[in-house]
Write an enzyme that holds these catalytic residues in place. Structure first.
Site, PDB file in Angstrom:
ATOM      1  CG  HIS A  35      -1.979  -1.045   1.203  1.00 42.46           C
ATOM      2  ND1 HIS A  35      -3.254  -0.859   0.720  1.00 42.46           N
ATOM      3  CD2 HIS A  35      -1.932  -2.335   1.630  1.00 42.46           C
ATOM      4  CE1 HIS A  35      -3.952  -1.987   0.856  1.00 42.46           C
ATOM      5  NE2 HIS A  35      -3.173  -2.901   1.400  1.00 42.46           N
ATOM      6  CG  ASN A  70      -8.111  -4.092   1.097  1.00 37.27           C
ATOM      7  OD1 ASN A  70      -7.374  -3.120   1.306  1.00 37.27           O
ATOM      8  ND2 ASN A  70      -7.671  -5.331   1.118  1.00 37.27           N
ATOM      9  CG  HIS A 127      -2.197  -1.290  14.931  1.00 40.32           C
ATOM     10  ND1 HIS A 127      -2.105  -2.570  14.430  1.00 40.32           N
ATOM     11  CD2 HIS A 127      -2.092  -1.409  16.282  1.00 40.32           C
ATOM     12  CE1 HIS A 127      -1.956  -3.412  15.437  1.00 40.32           C
ATOM     13  NE2 HIS A 127      -1.945  -2.739  16.558  1.00 40.32           N
TER      14      HIS A 127
HETATM   15 FE1  HDD Z   1      -2.607  -4.809   5.410  1.00 39.34          FE
HETATM   16  C1  HDD Z   1      -1.061  -1.823   5.118  1.00 39.34           C
HETATM   17  C2  HDD Z   1      -5.560  -3.414   4.331  1.00 39.34           C
HETATM   18  C3  HDD Z   1      -4.104  -7.903   5.425  1.00 39.34           C
HETATM   19  C4  HDD Z   1       0.141  -6.110   6.844  1.00 39.34           C
HETATM   20  N1  HDD Z   1      -3.188  -2.980   4.818  1.00 39.34           N
HETATM   21  C5  HDD Z   1      -2.404  -1.872   4.767  1.00 39.34           C
HETATM   22  C6  HDD Z   1      -3.165  -0.761   4.306  1.00 39.34           C
HETATM   23  C7  HDD Z   1      -4.428  -1.203   4.073  1.00 39.34           C
HETATM   24  C8  HDD Z   1      -4.445  -2.606   4.408  1.00 39.34           C
HETATM   25  C9  HDD Z   1      -5.598  -0.398   3.583  1.00 39.34           C
HETATM   26  C10 HDD Z   1      -2.630   0.650   4.083  1.00 39.34           C
HETATM   27  C11 HDD Z   1      -2.870   1.522   5.269  1.00 39.34           C
HETATM   28  C12 HDD Z   1      -2.409   2.927   4.980  1.00 39.34           C
HETATM   29  O1  HDD Z   1      -3.052   3.596   4.174  1.00 39.34           O
HETATM   30  O2  HDD Z   1      -1.398   3.309   5.563  1.00 39.34           O
HETATM   31  N2  HDD Z   1      -4.434  -5.528   4.889  1.00 39.34           N
HETATM   32  C13 HDD Z   1      -5.544  -4.776   4.580  1.00 39.34           C
HETATM   33  C14 HDD Z   1      -6.705  -5.621   4.552  1.00 39.34           C
HETATM   34  C15 HDD Z   1      -6.292  -6.881   4.854  1.00 39.34           C
HETATM   35  C16 HDD Z   1      -4.868  -6.817   5.081  1.00 39.34           C
HETATM   36  C17 HDD Z   1      -8.113  -5.150   4.278  1.00 39.34           C
HETATM   37  C18 HDD Z   1      -7.081  -8.142   4.975  1.00 39.34           C
HETATM   38  C19 HDD Z   1      -8.289  -8.166   5.435  1.00 39.34           C
HETATM   39  N3  HDD Z   1      -2.064  -6.666   5.982  1.00 39.34           N
HETATM   40  C20 HDD Z   1      -2.830  -7.809   5.925  1.00 39.34           C
HETATM   41  C21 HDD Z   1      -2.115  -8.910   6.539  1.00 39.34           C
HETATM   42  C22 HDD Z   1      -0.917  -8.398   6.967  1.00 39.34           C
HETATM   43  C23 HDD Z   1      -0.900  -7.000   6.599  1.00 39.34           C
HETATM   44  C24 HDD Z   1      -2.646 -10.329   6.686  1.00 39.34           C
HETATM   45  C25 HDD Z   1       0.199  -9.085   7.689  1.00 39.34           C
HETATM   46  C26 HDD Z   1       0.000  -9.939   8.663  1.00 39.34           C
HETATM   47  N4  HDD Z   1      -0.751  -4.115   5.822  1.00 39.34           N
HETATM   48  C27 HDD Z   1       0.204  -4.810   6.461  1.00 39.34           C
HETATM   49  C28 HDD Z   1       1.425  -3.988   6.788  1.00 39.34           C
HETATM   50  C29 HDD Z   1       1.026  -2.578   6.238  1.00 39.34           C
HETATM   51  C30 HDD Z   1      -0.357  -2.835   5.656  1.00 39.34           C
HETATM   52  C31 HDD Z   1       2.707  -4.565   6.319  1.00 39.34           C
HETATM   53  C32 HDD Z   1       1.985  -1.894   5.288  1.00 39.34           C
HETATM   54  C33 HDD Z   1       2.050  -0.461   5.705  1.00 39.34           C
HETATM   55  C34 HDD Z   1       1.341  -0.417   6.956  1.00 39.34           C
HETATM   56  O3  HDD Z   1       0.868  -1.664   7.280  1.00 39.34           O
HETATM   57  O4  HDD Z   1       1.170   0.560   7.633  1.00 39.34           O
HETATM   58  O5  HDD Z   1       1.639  -3.966   8.146  1.00 39.34           O
END
Ligand code: HDD
Length: 697
Positions: free
Chosen positions: A86, A159, A351
């Site tokens: 993202h 999402n 978060h």
């Molecule tokens: Fe995630 C970012 C949505 C599963 C780990 N995620 C991130 C963002 C969105 C989502 C919208 C961007 C937030 C922003 O604008 O800063 N992610 C989802 C949705 C998921 C999902 C709807 C399933 C229902 N994500 C998911 C899993 C993991 C992550 C299973 C790891 C265990 N996601 C992350 C992350 C991020 C992230 C690596 C990258 C940047 C951040 O968190 O801040 O931790």
């Protein structure tokens, strides 16, 4: 008289204070204007910022030049790591307001008072591309909302698709490694159309359902304001009596249908205007057209969970709206652009573990893992004190015994930073209003196992197929085919068709086989699933066209009266008109009036507009008929399904470009059929059933 004036002033002051956005007020205390004179970071006035200190005008720069070194060192450290996923995103401020008191369902204060607006910051994103990639790849869109409630921050990190690729978060690094550019050559950028993604997907049948969504046109929304949002997981709502219910969070565009680009258009937009979605949001807000959604709850009582033929803890499943209707409980409005991209949109740190009383988690193994990953990633991205950054601070006071760390902002007074303590009267102390986790009874063996209730991977993928219109099915076939034609490994190509598609739907598998040459060698191993959910189809019209962008094409000699009528008609609907001509500057109408050109044709590719109108006028039409770009704009608009109008005398441009004059297909050739029908055509957005074979693009 004097008394009434004072009361009036007091009342309006009160109203003014009440209408303020608390978060924006808080941010104001951190914002800075440029001021009149340059200073260093130490506040020292600067006499010359453009020449370094040298030993003679042609001599070397001196180490002593503290101003040069401060300026350059800061510049050298300007970047922070982009988000691991993202990375590409855009955000805006606004508010959430409930339609009614929802205390029956949740004790969360933001859902209680219909007169109360809770400030929000929302960030939209793509998933796979890096920070500088296009806004409109085929991808999932993030929809992350930070609610600054008076009980602390609640983040809904969702999402635009209600299900996810995998069921257990331990697979997330594999999923992301497979979709990101391949590690040996860092190709391709922001695309799933490559071997490693489809290799992973073909061996991971739980991806099937979400693949159907991403391969539909939902993969490249027309605007953030025309996409839905979903919390994805099943969460819990807890009311004052501590009764727990399950809930799915939904966002639906207010008065707008879910609308997207078409694939050819999206690819062209990526080149012509890679900032397409963020520009659309920014301009819309600047033009006084806020982005709006209805916020919905889909509520499931605890004793209803046995009703489903799937597990509600499985994030690859959705709950059909026809079975459990979405109750619209409030509105989300975005009406203010950020002042500074980095400080706000880049540094905002979401978060899923940021919750408030009244909202709780479930044991969804995808959600459970997320509760670790987000806070962890913020530490490497923005630092351990990320919560102190202005955009992340709650609007209520933070008081605890966490201390120090890089970039600490708050100055905590006193010598006590522990609990319990006698020296500060045991303060800050526990609160009876504090967050209490829902006391769920848990019993089980410690195992690395997937629940057997998570075993069905194809039913809802089939349901998606069953639910969409013929043109949507066609686009899905074309999308899978496009992607697989980019995959080089024959085994991977075969596995997608024979492991996944054949189990989703036979027509789909056959369609993709025809367009890729991949042979169907396996037969179905899953039972066919007949259920459909009409809510999943995009085949719907919007109620409004506000925020849409229409180009009116003119050259010298255009019919001034027709021009004004068309412009007024479109602008009355709060859509944006841009005047496009063969030359920059001004054009002169038939009655001698001059109008300002917004963009010359070369800067006005049809793909950045929702519709096109060519105005009549002999000289104007004659000029335009000789310009290839004008013909191209008309043809391309037609090919992409947009409302196309070349009115009266200009209609000859339709004929010369083989565009059939057909009102039912959204092609307008005369002003008497124009008006409301054109607005309706814009509400419909696209005419997908056009015969486009005869048009050379
Ligand atoms: Fe995630 C970012 C949505 C599963 C780990 N995620 C991130 C963002 C969105 C989502 C919208 C961007 C937030 C922003 O604008 O800063 N992610 C989802 C949705 C998921 C999902 C709807 C399933 C229902 N994500 C998911 C899993 C993991 C992550 C299973 C790891 C265990 N996601 C992350 C992350 C991020 C992230 C690596 C990258 C940047 C951040 O968190 O801040 O931790």
């Amino acid at each position: 008289m004097y008394k009434y004036t004072v009361i009036l002033i007091l009342l309006s002051a009160l109203l003014y204070v009440h209408s303020q956005n608390e978060k924006l007020d808080q941010l104001k205390t951190f914002t800075q204007d440029q001021g009149d004179y340059l200073t260093t970071n130490q506040g020292l006035l600067v006499s010359d910022d453009q020449n370094s200190l040298k030993a003679g005008p042609r001599g070397p720069t001196l180490l002593e030049d503290f101003h040069f070194r401060e300026k350059m060192t800061h510049f050298d450290h300007e970047r922070i790591p982009e988000r691991i996923v993202h990375a590409r995103g855009a955000g805006a401020h606004g508010y959430f307001q409930p339609y009614e008191d929802l205390s029956e369902y949740t004790k969360a204060s933001l859902f209680k008072d219909p007169s109360k607006k809770t400030p929000v910051f929302v960030r939209f994103s793509t998933v796979a591309g890096s920070r500088g990639s296009t806004d409109v790849p085929r991808d999932v869109r993030g929809f992350a909302i930070k609610f600054y409630t008076d009980e602390g921050v609640w983040d809904m990190v969702g999402n635009n698709i209600p299900v996810f690729f995998i069921q257990d978060s331990i697979k997330f690094p594999d999923l992301i490694h497979s979709v990101k550019p391949e590690p040996h050559n860092e190709i391709p950028q922001a695309q799933s159309a490559h071997d490693t993604f489809w290799d992973f997907a073909s061996l991971t049948p739980e991806t099937s359902h979400m693949l159907m969504w991403v391969m539909s046109d939902r993969g490249f929304p027309r605007s953030f304001s025309t996409m839905e949002g979903f919390g994805v997981h099943t969460f819990r709502l807890i009311n004052k009596e501590n009764k727990s219910r399950f809930v799915k969070f939904h966002l639906k565009p207010k008065d707008k249908a879910v609308q997207s680009l078409v694939w050819d258009e999206a690819q062209k937009v990526s080149g012509k205007d890679p900032d397409y979605n963020r520009r659309d949001m920014q301009e819309s807000i600047e033009n006084g057209i806020p982005l709006e959604w209805d916020f919905g709850f889909q509520i499931i009582e605890e004793d209803q969970v046995d009703k489903f033929d799937f597990d509600i803890l499985d994030s690859t499943k959705l709950i059909p709206e026809e079975d459990f209707p979405v109750k619209m409980i409030g509105k989300l409005v975005l009406d203010r652009n950020p002042d500074n991209y980095f400080a706000e949109t880049e540094q905002v740190a979401f978060h899923p573990g940021h919750v408030v009383p009244g909202i709780d988690f479930t044991n969804d193994p995808l959600l459970q893992g997320r509760l670790h990953s987000y806070i962890d990633t913020q530490i490497s991205r923005v630092g351990i004190n990320f919560a102190e950054l202005p955009i992340n601070q709650p609007v209520n006071k933070v008081r605890n015994n966490q201390r120090d760390g890089r970039g600490r902002i708050h100055i905590n007074k006193g010598r006590v930073s522990y609990f319990p303590n006698a020296l500060a009267d045991n303060k800050p102390s526990h609160s009876s209003e504090g967050y209490v986790s829902h006391p769920e009874r848990i019993e089980g063996w410690k195992v690395r196992q997937r629940s057997p209730t998570f075993g069905d991977h194809f039913s809802q993928a089939s349901m998606f197929w069953n639910s969409v219109a013929a043109w949507e099915k066609q686009h899905i076939i074309e999308a899978f085919s496009f992607e697989l034609n980019m995959v080089k490994d024959e085994d991977v190509r075969g596995a997608v068709l024979n492991n996944l598609l054949i189990n989703i739907n036979e027509t789909l598998a056959k369609g993709v086989s025809e367009k890729t040459g991949i042979q169907i060698t396996a037969s179905r191993t899953s039972k066919p699933y007949r259920k459909s959910s009409p809510a999943l189809s995009m085949d719907k019209s919007s109620k409004v066209i506000k925020g849409k962008k229409i180009q009116i094409v003119v050259a010298d000699g255009f019919d001034s009266t027709q021009f004004s009528t068309v412009k007024k008609l479109i602008e009355a609907e709060k859509a944006i008109v841009e005047i496009v001509s063969n030359k920059p500057g001004h054009v002169t109408g038939s009655d001698g009036t001059k109008i300002k050109v917004d963009r010359p044709l070369v800067n006005a590719p049809s793909v950045i507009y929702d519709g096109i109108v060519v105005i009549q006028g002999d000289a104007s039409v004659k000029t335009l008929s000789k310009i290839g770009l004008a013909a191209h704009g008309l043809k391309e608009s037609f090919l992409h399904g947009k409302p196309v109008a070349a009115l009266d005398g200009a209609a000859q441009l339709l004929d010369s470009n083989n565009i059939p004059r057909d009102l039912k297909q959204g092609v307008f050739d005369n002003s008497s059929d124009f008006g409301k029908s054109f607005i309706d055509a814009l509400k419909k957005h696209k005419f997908h059933n056009r015969d486009v074979e005869s048009i050379d693009a």
